[in-house]
Design a protein around this motif. Structure first.
Motif, PDB file in Angstrom:
ATOM      1  N   LEU A 149       0.744  -6.634   4.061  1.00 36.34           N
ATOM      2  CA  LEU A 149       0.359  -7.423   3.093  1.00 36.34           C
ATOM      3  C   LEU A 149       1.064  -8.537   3.202  1.00 36.34           C
ATOM      4  N   HIS A 150       0.312  -9.644   2.560  1.00 39.05           N
ATOM      5  CA  HIS A 150       1.055 -10.915   2.684  1.00 39.05           C
ATOM      6  C   HIS A 150       0.730 -11.648   1.331  1.00 39.05           C
ATOM      7  N   ILE A 151       1.866 -11.769   0.557  1.00 38.46           N
ATOM      8  CA  ILE A 151       1.713 -12.338  -0.600  1.00 38.46           C
ATOM      9  C   ILE A 151       2.264 -13.703  -0.601  1.00 38.46           C
ATOM     10  N   SER A 155       9.573   2.002   9.891  1.00 44.20           N
ATOM     11  CA  SER A 155       9.232   0.904  10.656  1.00 44.20           C
ATOM     12  C   SER A 155       8.530  -0.125   9.952  1.00 44.20           C
ATOM     13  N   GLY A 156       8.375  -1.265  10.899  1.00 40.49           N
ATOM     14  CA  GLY A 156       7.990  -2.225  10.450  1.00 40.49           C
ATOM     15  C   GLY A 156       8.941  -3.205   9.352  1.00 40.49           C
ATOM     16  N   SER A 157       8.577  -4.233   8.517  1.00 38.72           N
ATOM     17  CA  SER A 157       9.490  -5.087   8.226  1.00 38.72           C
ATOM     18  C   SER A 157       8.950  -5.570   6.653  1.00 38.72           C
ATOM     19  N   VAL A 158      10.088  -5.666   5.839  1.00 35.57           N
ATOM     20  CA  VAL A 158       9.440  -6.295   4.456  1.00 35.57           C
ATOM     21  C   VAL A 158      10.377  -7.772   4.591  1.00 35.57           C
ATOM     22  N   CYS A 159       9.414  -8.901   4.199  1.00 42.64           N
ATOM     23  CA  CYS A 159      10.294 -10.188   4.284  1.00 42.64           C
ATOM     24  C   CYS A 159      10.054 -10.702   2.793  1.00 42.64           C
ATOM     25  N   VAL A 160      11.079 -11.292   2.359  1.00 42.28           N
ATOM     26  CA  VAL A 160      11.014 -12.080   1.419  1.00 42.28           C
ATOM     27  C   VAL A 160      11.508 -13.590   1.709  1.00 42.28           C
ATOM     28  N   GLY A 161      10.696 -14.350   1.088  1.00 43.53           N
ATOM     29  CA  GLY A 161      10.882 -15.945   1.523  1.00 43.53           C
ATOM     30  C   GLY A 161      11.042 -16.307   3.032  1.00 43.53           C
ATOM     31  N   GLY A 162      10.178 -15.456   3.807  1.00 42.77           N
ATOM     32  CA  GLY A 162       9.853 -15.335   5.038  1.00 42.77           C
ATOM     33  C   GLY A 162      11.112 -14.760   6.137  1.00 42.77           C
ATOM     34  N   LYS A 163      11.761 -14.305   5.347  1.00 47.26           N
ATOM     35  CA  LYS A 163      13.042 -13.442   6.163  1.00 47.26           C
ATOM     36  C   LYS A 163      13.273 -12.368   5.799  1.00 47.26           C
ATOM     37  N   ASP A 164      13.579 -11.362   6.790  1.00 54.88           N
ATOM     38  CA  ASP A 164      13.388  -9.735   6.590  1.00 54.88           C
ATOM     39  C   ASP A 164      14.556  -9.386   5.336  1.00 54.88           C
ATOM     40  N   VAL A 165      14.297  -8.629   4.595  1.00 53.37           N
ATOM     41  CA  VAL A 165      15.168  -8.168   3.452  1.00 53.37           C
ATOM     42  C   VAL A 165      16.557  -7.749   4.064  1.00 53.37           C
ATOM     43  N   ARG A 166      16.393  -7.172   5.097  1.00 51.77           N
ATOM     44  CA  ARG A 166      17.671  -6.790   5.708  1.00 51.77           C
ATOM     45  C   ARG A 166      18.735  -7.700   6.087  1.00 51.77           C
ATOM     46  N   SER A 167      18.215  -9.308   6.406  1.00 52.48           N
ATOM     47  CA  SER A 167      19.026  -9.891   6.802  1.00 52.48           C
ATOM     48  C   SER A 167      19.792 -10.705   5.603  1.00 52.48           C
ATOM     49  N   PRO A 208      25.106 -12.665   6.730  1.00 51.07           N
ATOM     50  CA  PRO A 208      23.958 -12.519   5.961  1.00 51.07           C
ATOM     51  C   PRO A 208      23.405 -13.841   5.367  1.00 51.07           C
ATOM     52  N   GLU A 209      21.991 -13.804   5.134  1.00 53.64           N
ATOM     53  CA  GLU A 209      21.544 -14.985   4.476  1.00 53.64           C
ATOM     54  C   GLU A 209      21.902 -15.143   3.019  1.00 53.64           C
ATOM     55  N   ASN A 210      22.280 -16.118   2.607  1.00 56.31           N
ATOM     56  CA  ASN A 210      22.812 -16.353   1.094  1.00 56.31           C
ATOM     57  C   ASN A 210      21.604 -16.680   0.132  1.00 56.31           C
ATOM     58  N   THR A 211      20.604 -17.288   0.548  1.00 57.71           N
ATOM     59  CA  THR A 211      19.490 -17.961  -0.137  1.00 57.71           C
ATOM     60  C   THR A 211      18.151 -17.459   0.085  1.00 57.71           C
ATOM     61  N   VAL A 212      17.530 -17.333  -0.899  1.00 59.84           N
ATOM     62  CA  VAL A 212      16.071 -16.945  -0.639  1.00 59.84           C
ATOM     63  C   VAL A 212      15.394 -18.278  -0.991  1.00 59.84           C
ATOM     64  N   ALA A 213      14.562 -18.669   0.121  1.00 57.41           N
ATOM     65  CA  ALA A 213      13.518 -19.862   0.313  1.00 57.41           C
ATOM     66  C   ALA A 213      12.766 -19.777  -0.887  1.00 57.41           C
ATOM     67  N   ASP A 214      11.864 -18.866  -1.009  1.00 54.91           N
ATOM     68  CA  ASP A 214      10.788 -18.894  -1.933  1.00 54.91           C
ATOM     69  C   ASP A 214      10.249 -17.421  -2.349  1.00 54.91           C
ATOM     70  N   GLY A 215       9.382 -17.342  -3.195  1.00 54.40           N
ATOM     71  CA  GLY A 215       8.877 -15.949  -3.640  1.00 54.40           C
ATOM     72  C   GLY A 215       7.699 -15.464  -2.881  1.00 54.40           C
ATOM     73  N   SER A 216       7.623 -15.937  -1.565  1.00 52.83           N
ATOM     74  CA  SER A 216       6.608 -14.963  -0.810  1.00 52.83           C
ATOM     75  C   SER A 216       7.224 -13.737  -0.343  1.00 52.83           C
ATOM     76  N   ILE A 217       6.073 -12.913  -0.085  1.00 53.49           N
ATOM     77  CA  ILE A 217       6.577 -11.512   0.133  1.00 53.49           C
ATOM     78  C   ILE A 217       5.382 -11.070   1.424  1.00 53.49           C
ATOM     79  N   ASP A 218       6.149 -10.570   2.275  1.00 52.98           N
ATOM     80  CA  ASP A 218       5.312 -10.004   3.554  1.00 52.98           C
ATOM     81  C   ASP A 218       5.705  -8.555   4.049  1.00 52.98           C
ATOM     82  N   PHE A 219       4.634  -7.669   3.954  1.00 54.16           N
ATOM     83  CA  PHE A 219       4.699  -6.162   4.420  1.00 54.16           C
ATOM     84  C   PHE A 219       4.267  -6.231   5.877  1.00 54.16           C
ATOM     85  N   ASN A 220       5.138  -6.293   6.849  1.00 59.43           N
ATOM     86  CA  ASN A 220       4.393  -6.132   8.276  1.00 59.43           C
ATOM     87  C   ASN A 220       4.372  -4.882   8.819  1.00 59.43           C
TER      88      ASN A 220
END
Lengths: 615, 589
Positions: free
Chosen positions: B355-357, B388-400, B323-335
């Motif tokens: 969406l890309h926030i 299906s698709g993916s949600v990313c927070v800080g540029g990385k998939d939330v599932r990671s 798992p990733e332990n750090t969230v880089a920033d507050g950007s959100i992407d819905f792909n």
């Protein structure tokens, strides 16, 4: 937890509770219970007959047989047949009382449940405000369950054991007095030990109940907030706290069960000791020929000894469950003895028909015209007054608790057909006012009138029937969507329900449910969104087609567009009828005739139709 | 089911073994005692030997004491083992629930979980205790007594075999008839209790519609049905006792008759005859106990199944292996996200959301009832997984991400939010365990909660009742916001969390956010236009798809839904709540 905490009862209370339980049992089943007692007696006597036969078996039959030249078994055969007959009767008796007892215990439980429920339905709202719902539920589940145990097992067991003890002692006295005294002493020791152990275990059982309550409460709170726990990653901490409570419960359960577990071996072996003492003393007597004790008599006596100590330990086993049942019974009766909602009203709501001369006549059909039927006590005459929906509050004070007034000097006129809106911050008293109109609570001071009639004079049921309500907290019932809409008016046709759903704008989403109007809702409509539940609640009120309507934040979870549509429908339905609306949003109340701004339990502003033209 | 539950015995294995072991000792003594009794009669009394009477008397006393000791120990360990198992079961379920994803939680109701952890566990506990003591006692008693009987006289003992055969057939018949009825009974019983529960919580509806009589009739019907089922089940069970008596009495008569012949023939002593009688009783008693255990097991099997169901539930969400332990920033992407609550059911709650926030943006989300606003917000902190698709927070998939790391940076204030019993400070510290009072006060100022808290006599030490019932809806919501702020998250999601707060305070909170935490990405789900109109961008959702995503001004020009909502809400001016109200709030009674 509070209900379970009150576990300590005085002996007097326990006896009173027992009397009342027995009273319920005997009310409908006096004759059956009489038969049961007779049958228990019969079966115990049959057992006794068998035991006494053992005595004669050795002395009167076997010993002569061994001494005779040629063994003649006919006497023995005859004796066995007569014993068999007694046994046969005993078995029949046993079956009868077991079978009848099923009806008595289950029947009593049924009437207890029904009475409990119907009493509960009469209780004022205030009762439900002040008692935890979990506690009320626990009366139906835990407490009624303990009574089942009591009636189906403990009572017959105690009667049976009592009869066995009495008959055994009677026959023992006939056989030998000194040995009987030894047996009695043994029973005395057993009773003493039992009471000591029971006292200990009841302390721990009470503690177990308390700990169980604590665990129960904690689980309830945390499971309810489980999603919040997840969001805050609080799992480990919540588990830690749980472990602590859980371990306390384990410890008290361990102790309580240990004490109740050891009472059986203690009693059984005290019985064994008493048996040895009798055997030794009896042997000395029989060998020395004291008091004419024969060998056969001694053998019978020893059997009787066993037979009398066994029921004593059986009774002691029942003691714990009897004590628990009495605590449960007390809670059941507490609920039953609550003061029901008072209703001294005598004015009724009837459907009416207008005669050509302007007078009103009562009619059975729905005419869309209602009247208050007002009997006058003075001269016995009856007058009919048309229901118009004029509500007035005159200097009304109210408090949920005595001495703590939350509404002060409310003055209010709703002329027939008006739409009155209440606004104000949370806790200002908006909902409280509407709860006074339908008499969920009684006012402390002042007067509320409906069409000039003091609402205290109107029968509560009729008053409430005249007011449709959509409450802040939406509650739906287990059943189909259709059933839930029809709750508003039980004789509504499917078409009427459908029309109501359309009016409430609920038709759309209902049709999209897996089984449409026949979709079964469970757990308070758990499978619907808050907004959908509100739409159903509105449809339910719409189908009731009431002369007056109260909407308490009825559309708070519905989006503004849908709300507008719902509102247009409701306005059509309620045209010319009085409506009270409570809302947070301006859009909800914008076409009201009058807006009351409430603050701190006072009306601080009245605005008359300031917003006309905006709808 | 049995395996799942027995796996929870854990540290109470030795107690679970000792209990039956001591029971066995107790049974052994109980079986031997009648044998000694016979000796007292035969070798002592009949032989006229008082010394033998004393001797066997002492032996029997010793045995009684040993039996007592064994019995007490067996009871002790059975209690320990069963209450230990109950404790482990409760903890097991509780622990399991902690691993549940939201989709698992949705499956069980709170009441359902509470019953499982209390009533059902108690049922299993009682059954286990019973099994530990009686399931050993009964068969052992049966075997020992039989052995003793055969030891005394083989031919006479064959009577038992016939008796047991008859009894076994009768018991099997009874069991087969009652078991299905009993499981039906318990289902109906649950329904009955559910309807009581419903009436208790919906009492206002019942009274408002004057449906007391209707509810009474409904309940009466259900109670009547339950009565009939119970009578059906128990009237068959009522055969148990007479059948057992029939067999016992038959044995006694047969033994009397044949025993007399044997004694005359000199093959049996009178003492042995008495012993035989008491063995008859124990053999049949133990058969009776066995039948009782069966009833008990069938009754608690339902509870066991319900417990096992939770214990065997597989959490829908698993942490990734690395798992990733750090969230880089507050950007959100819905792909291109598709989402449904029941995966694969075809009813999509969200369809093709793309969406890309940017980090630090403030986004408003608005739309009709059931359009998927909350669902969308819930995906960001991975409360549910996408189809299906993916949600990313800080540029990385939330599932990671490790869930704790992700949720530490994405704070959600839920629509249905909960406060816990404890002080206000306790509740706030859910957000940050070691938060100082100053930090808490700062968060409360941001959430416009400080003013009302400080007016309470006990301030931050004010006790909050379960569910926060002694606070008003608006106060609760503001506390929940403050609690979330204490996390100092990179992303803050408010899911309709100011609905009970008046417009002016709502505006104040938003203003504070803009000034004090500008770097935090904010998603604001709301019903009110005023709550979202000064957001950087506003997302208009309709039927699970994006209908518009732009600034307030542009949406007014281009988006018809938005325009309609705006018109509906602004003609006349928003809400009524006056800002002045704020100063007058107090703790509700």
């Amino acid at each position: 937890m509070t209900a379970q905490g009150k576990n300590k009862m005085s002996v007097g209370q326990q006896i009173r509770a027992m009397k009342r339980v027995l009273g319920y049992m005997l009310k409908n089943y006096r004759f059956s219970f009489f038969i049961v007692v007779v049958c228990i007696l019969g079966s115990a006597l049959a057992t006794l007959r068998g035991t006494l036969f053992m005595q004669s078996l050795i002395d009167d039959y076997i010993v002569p047989l061994t001494q005779a030249q040629t063994a003649d078994y006919s006497a023995l055969a005859a004796a066995l047949i007569s014993v068999a007959a007694a046994y046969g009767i005993g078995i029949l008796c046993a079956y009868s009382y077991n079978r009848i007892m099923v009806n008595i215990s289950q029947g009593t439980m049924r009437s207890l449940r029904i009475e409990l429920f119907s009493r509960m339905e009469t209780l004022p709202i205030r009762y439900f405000d002040t008692h935890a719902h979990g506690d009320i539920m626990s009366v139906y589940t835990n407490d009624v369950d303990t009574l089942r145990q009591l009636m189906s097992q403990s009572i017959p067991q105690v009667i049976n054991s009592g009869v066995t003890i009495l008959t055994s002692f009677a026959s023992m006295l006939l056989l030998d007095i000194p040995l009987t005294i030894i047996t009695l002493a043994g029973v005395g020791v057993m009773a003493f030990a039992t009471s000591k152990i029971a006292a200990k275990s009841s302390v721990y059982f009470a503690r177990q109940q308390k700990d169980l309550g604590a665990v129960n409460g904690y689980i309830e709170e945390m499971m309810d907030g489980q999603k919040v726990v997840k969001i805050f990653c609080h799992e480990a901490k919540s588990l830690d706290q749980f472990r602590k409570l859980n371990d306390e419960l384990r410890e008290s359960a361990d102790k309580a069960n240990t004490f109740s577990n050891i009472s059986m071996p203690v009693n059984a072996n005290l019985g064994n000791i008493s048996y040895v003492l009798c055997a030794v003393v009896g042997a000395v007597f029989a060998l020395n020929g004291y008091l004419g004790l024969t060998l056969g008599a001694l053998v019978s006596f020893l059997t009787l000894n066993k037979n009398s100590t066994q029921p004593v330990s059986q009774i002691s086993q029942q003691l714990n469950s009897i004590m628990m049942a009495m605590a449960g019974a007390q809670r059941i009766f507490d609920l039953m003895d609550e003061q029901p909602e008072e209703d001294n009203g005598y004015v009724e709501l009837v459907h009416a028909k207008e005669n050509p001369d302007g007078t009103l006549t009562e009619t059975g059909e729905r005419t869309g015209l209602w009247a208050w039927k007002h009997p006058h006590r003075a001269d016995g005459s009856i007058t009919y007054k048309k229901l118009e929906g004029g509500i007035t509050f005159d200097g009304v004070d109210f408090g949920y608790e005595e001495g703590k007034i939350v509404l002060h000097g409310i003055k209010l006129y709703a002329t027939p057909g008006q739409k009155i809106a209440f606004v104000g911050s949370t806790g200002a008293g908006k909902t409280t006012i509407t709860n006074l109109i339908n008499r969920f609570y009684d006012i402390a001071d002042g007067k509320i009138r409906c069409d000039g009639i003091n609402i205290n004079k109107i029968k509560k049921a009729d008053l409430r029937r005249s007011l449709g309500m959509v409450l802040q907290d939406t509650h739906l019932f287990t059943g189909t969507v259709m059933d839930n809409i029809r709750y508003g008016r039980l004789d509504a046709t499917d078409a009427e329900c459908l029309a109501a759903a359309k009016l409430a704008n609920a038709d759309d989403f209902i049709r999209r449910l897996p089984d449409g109007y026949q979709t079964i809702l469970t757990g308070d409509g758990a499978n619907l969104s808050q907004g959908q539940r509100q739409l159903l609640a509105i449809a339910r009120a719409a189908v009731a087609d009431p002369p007056m309507l109260i909407l308490d934040e009825a559309t708070s979870s519905i989006d503004t567009r849908t709300e507008t549509l719902v509102q247009q429908g409701m306005d059509r339905l309620m045209a010319g009828r009085t409506t009270f609306v409570i809302a947070h949003r301006l859009s909800t109340v914008k076409n009201a005739d009058c807006i009351m701004v409430l603050e701190q339990g006072r009306i601080i502003e009245r605005e008359l139709a300031i917003l006309t033209g905006s709808g | 089911m049995v395996k799942t539950i027995l796996a929870q015995v854990k540290q109470y294995k030795s107690a679970s073994l000792l209990a039956p072991l001591f029971t066995a000792g107790e049974v052994l003594m109980e079986v031997l005692i009648p044998f000694v009794t016979a000796s007292i009669i035969d070798k002592g009394i009949e032989a006229g030997n008082i010394r033998q009477v004393y001797l066997y008397g002492v032996v029997m006393l010793l045995m009684a004491f040993m039996s007592l000791a064994f019995g007490v120990l067996a009871g002790r360990y059975a209690a320990k083992a069963s209450s230990g198992l109950a404790c482990n079961l409760r903890e097991g379920i509780y622990e399991k629930v902690q691993t549940f994803a939201f989709s698992n939680i949705d499956k069980y109701s709170t009441a359902g979980l509470v019953t499982r952890m209390t009533t059902d566990v108690t049922n299993v506990q009682n059954a286990y205790q019973m099994i530990l003591r009686i399931a050993v006692r009964a068969p052992l008693m049966l075997i020992c007594s039989m052995v003793m009987c055969f030891f005394i006289n083989i031919r006479l003992s064959t009577i038992f075999l016939a008796a047991i055969f008859v009894l076994a057939i009768a018991l099997i018949f009874i069991m087969r008839r009652t078991t299905p009825v009993f499981s039906e009974v318990f289902r109906k019983y649950d329904d009955l209790n559910a309807s009581v529960q419903e009436n208790v919580s919906a009492i206002r509806v019942v009274k408002a519609f004057v449906r007391e009589d209707y509810e009474n009739a409904k309940f009466q019907k259900a109670a009547e049905k339950l009565y009939r089922l119970f009578v059906k089940a128990e009237s068959t069970l009522a055969l148990n006792n007479p059948v057992m008596m029939l067999v016992v009495y038959g044995c006694i008569l047969a033994i009397s008759w044949f025993g007399a012949h044997f004694i005359v023939a000199g093959e049996l002593s009178t003492g042995n005859l008495t012993s035989l009688f008491s063995y008859v009783m124990s053999v049949l008693m133990s058969l009776m106990m066995l039948s009782m255990i069966f009833v008990m097991i069938t009754m608690s099997a339902a509870s066991g199944r319900r417990i096992a169901e939770v214990l065997n539930e597989v959490p829908d969400m698993a942490d990734p292996t690395q798992p990733e332990n750090t969230v880089a920033d507050g950007s959100i992407d819905f792909n291109h996200v598709d989402f449904s609550y029941k995966h694969g059911s075809g009813e999509k709650t969200l369809r093709d959301i793309d969406l890309h926030i940017r980090s630090g943006e403030t986004i408003g989300i608005i739309g009709g009832t059931g359009c998927g606003k909350s669902s969308l917000a819930n995906l960001v902190s991975r409360l549910y997984d996408v189809d299906s698709g993916s949600v990313c927070v800080g540029g990385k998939d939330v599932r990671s991400y490790e869930l704790e790391a992700l949720r530490g940076q994405v704070a959600v204030v839920l629509q249905k939010n909960v406060l816990f019993s404890g002080t206000i400070l306790d509740n706030l510290r859910w957000g940050k365990e070691d938060a100082t009072i100053e930090e808490c006060a700062e968060a409360c100022r941001l959430a416009a909660a400080a003013a009302f808290i400080e007016r309470f006599p006990d301030g931050y030490e004010t006790w909050v009742e379960q569910g926060g019932t002694n606070l008003s809806g608006g106060q609760r919501q503001r506390l929940c916001i403050a609690r979330a702020l204490l996390k100092k998250p990179k992303i803050l999601i408010l899911d309709d969390s100011t609905s009970a707060v008046d417009t002016a305070t709502d505006a104040k909170i938003r203003e504070a956010f803009a000034k004090k935490i500008p770097g935090t990405t904010k998603l604001i789900v709301a019903q009110r236009i005023s709550s979202v109109q000064d957001a950087d961008r506003i997302l208009v959702l309709d039927g699970g798809t994006v209908n518009g995503f732009d600034t307030h001004e542009n949406l007014l020009k281009t988006n018809s839904i938005y325009r309609e909502i705006y018109k509906a809400q602004t003609q006349g001016g928003g809400d009524f709540d006056q800002p002045a109200l704020e100063g007058k709030e107090g703790v509700l009674a």
